[in-house]
Design a protein around this motif. Structure first.
Motif, PDB file in Angstrom:
ATOM      1  N   HIS A  78      41.031  48.496  30.905  1.00 58.38           N
ATOM      2  CA  HIS A  78      39.914  47.631  31.260  1.00 58.38           C
ATOM      3  C   HIS A  78      40.268  46.156  31.054  1.00 58.38           C
ATOM      4  N   HIS A  86      38.360  55.702  37.154  1.00 57.40           N
ATOM      5  CA  HIS A  86      37.493  54.603  37.606  1.00 57.40           C
ATOM      6  C   HIS A  86      38.329  53.345  37.781  1.00 57.40           C
ATOM      7  N   HIS A 141      39.441  47.480  36.656  1.00 57.68           N
ATOM      8  CA  HIS A 141      38.017  47.183  36.892  1.00 57.68           C
ATOM      9  C   HIS A 141      37.777  45.704  37.181  1.00 57.68           C
ATOM     10  N   THR A 168      20.760  52.957  39.185  1.00 60.52           N
ATOM     11  CA  THR A 168      21.588  52.358  38.140  1.00 60.52           C
ATOM     12  C   THR A 168      20.905  51.127  37.585  1.00 60.52           C
ATOM     13  N   HIS A 192      25.718  52.327  32.453  1.00 62.69           N
ATOM     14  CA  HIS A 192      26.889  51.594  31.989  1.00 62.69           C
ATOM     15  C   HIS A 192      26.817  51.426  30.470  1.00 62.69           C
ATOM     16  N   ASP A 243      24.337  48.964  29.062  1.00 67.92           N
ATOM     17  CA  ASP A 243      22.909  49.281  29.177  1.00 67.92           C
ATOM     18  C   ASP A 243      22.342  49.805  27.860  1.00 67.92           C
TER      19      ASP A 243
END
Length: 219
Positions: free
Chosen positions: A7, A36, A40, A140, A174, A177
């Motif tokens: 990341h 993913h 990112h 989302t 996420h 969140d």
């Protein structure tokens, strides 16, 4: 669970044996682990036309796979897949691009790398043959700013009330969140509401249980 191999070039999974063990434990317990992206974060590769608009307005510099050429997208997919699969001890469940944004090069790379599943904002599909397994927006939330929190709360209220006709509803949370109480409350309410007349399932269920005549080919 969506896993980023490194990341923002600040958290290399390959150098984090303790977190690798956590991922394997979650995977052994039944959590579906998706690759993913790679980092990112957009490298500054310039997208054009509609893709440029989407990159500017739909992600804060995190549409990593939107502007990549096929060769670079494939390289990152393969490198990331190796790291994540070595960590969990089994194949990843699929590939999901950061911010759900895919460029032409990434879509071409998906065909070569043979991931079982992929998804964007509006659908889940099988990259091997383009068959769509589920349609409809994903619910989302966003915690990056007060305005994004407010807009995502409003969207969640609207979506959970109006998605009743859809057989499949996806919910995405996420990590950020979980630090916002209003978002956590909204997430709880949304899950309860959409689960009233649906069975909570796994992504793999879309591959196993969707009748052949209910699957449409991508156009």
């Amino acid at each position: 669970m969506l896993v980023v191999p490194d990341h923002w070039n600040e958290a290399p999974l390959s150098q984090a044996p303790a977190y690798q063990r956590k991922l394997r434990a979650w995977s052994d317990a039944g959590v579906e682990i998706f690759l993913h992206g790679w980092r990112h974060r957009d490298d500054g590769v310039r997208a054009h036309g509609v893709a440029r608009f989407r990159a500017r307005h739909m992600t804060a510099g995190e549409g990593e796979f939107l502007g990549l050429e096929r060769e670079e997208a494939l390289r990152r997919m393969r490198a990331g897949r190796t790291i994540v699969e070595n960590a969990i001890g089994r194949p990843v469940a699929g590939f999901i691009a950061p911010a759900w944004l895919y460029g032409e090069g990434t879509r071409a790379a998906l065909l070569e790398e043979d991931f079982a599943l992929a998804e964007d904002h509006m659908r889940v599909w099988r990259p091997a043959d383009g068959r769509i397994l589920a349609r409809g927006p994903v619910i989302t939330w966003a915690s990056r700013s007060k305005s994004r929190i407010a807009s995502s709360l409003a969207f969640a209220r609207l979506a959970s009330a109006t998605f009743g006709a859809l057989p499949t509803v996806r919910i995405a949370v996420h990590p950020g969140d979980t630090g916002v109480p209003s978002l956590l409350k909204s997430i709880d309410k949304t899950v309860i509401r959409v689960a009233r007349d649906r069975m909570v399932g796994r992504y793999g269920d879309l591959l196993d249980s969707v009748p052949a005549d209910a699957i449409s080919r991508r156009t």
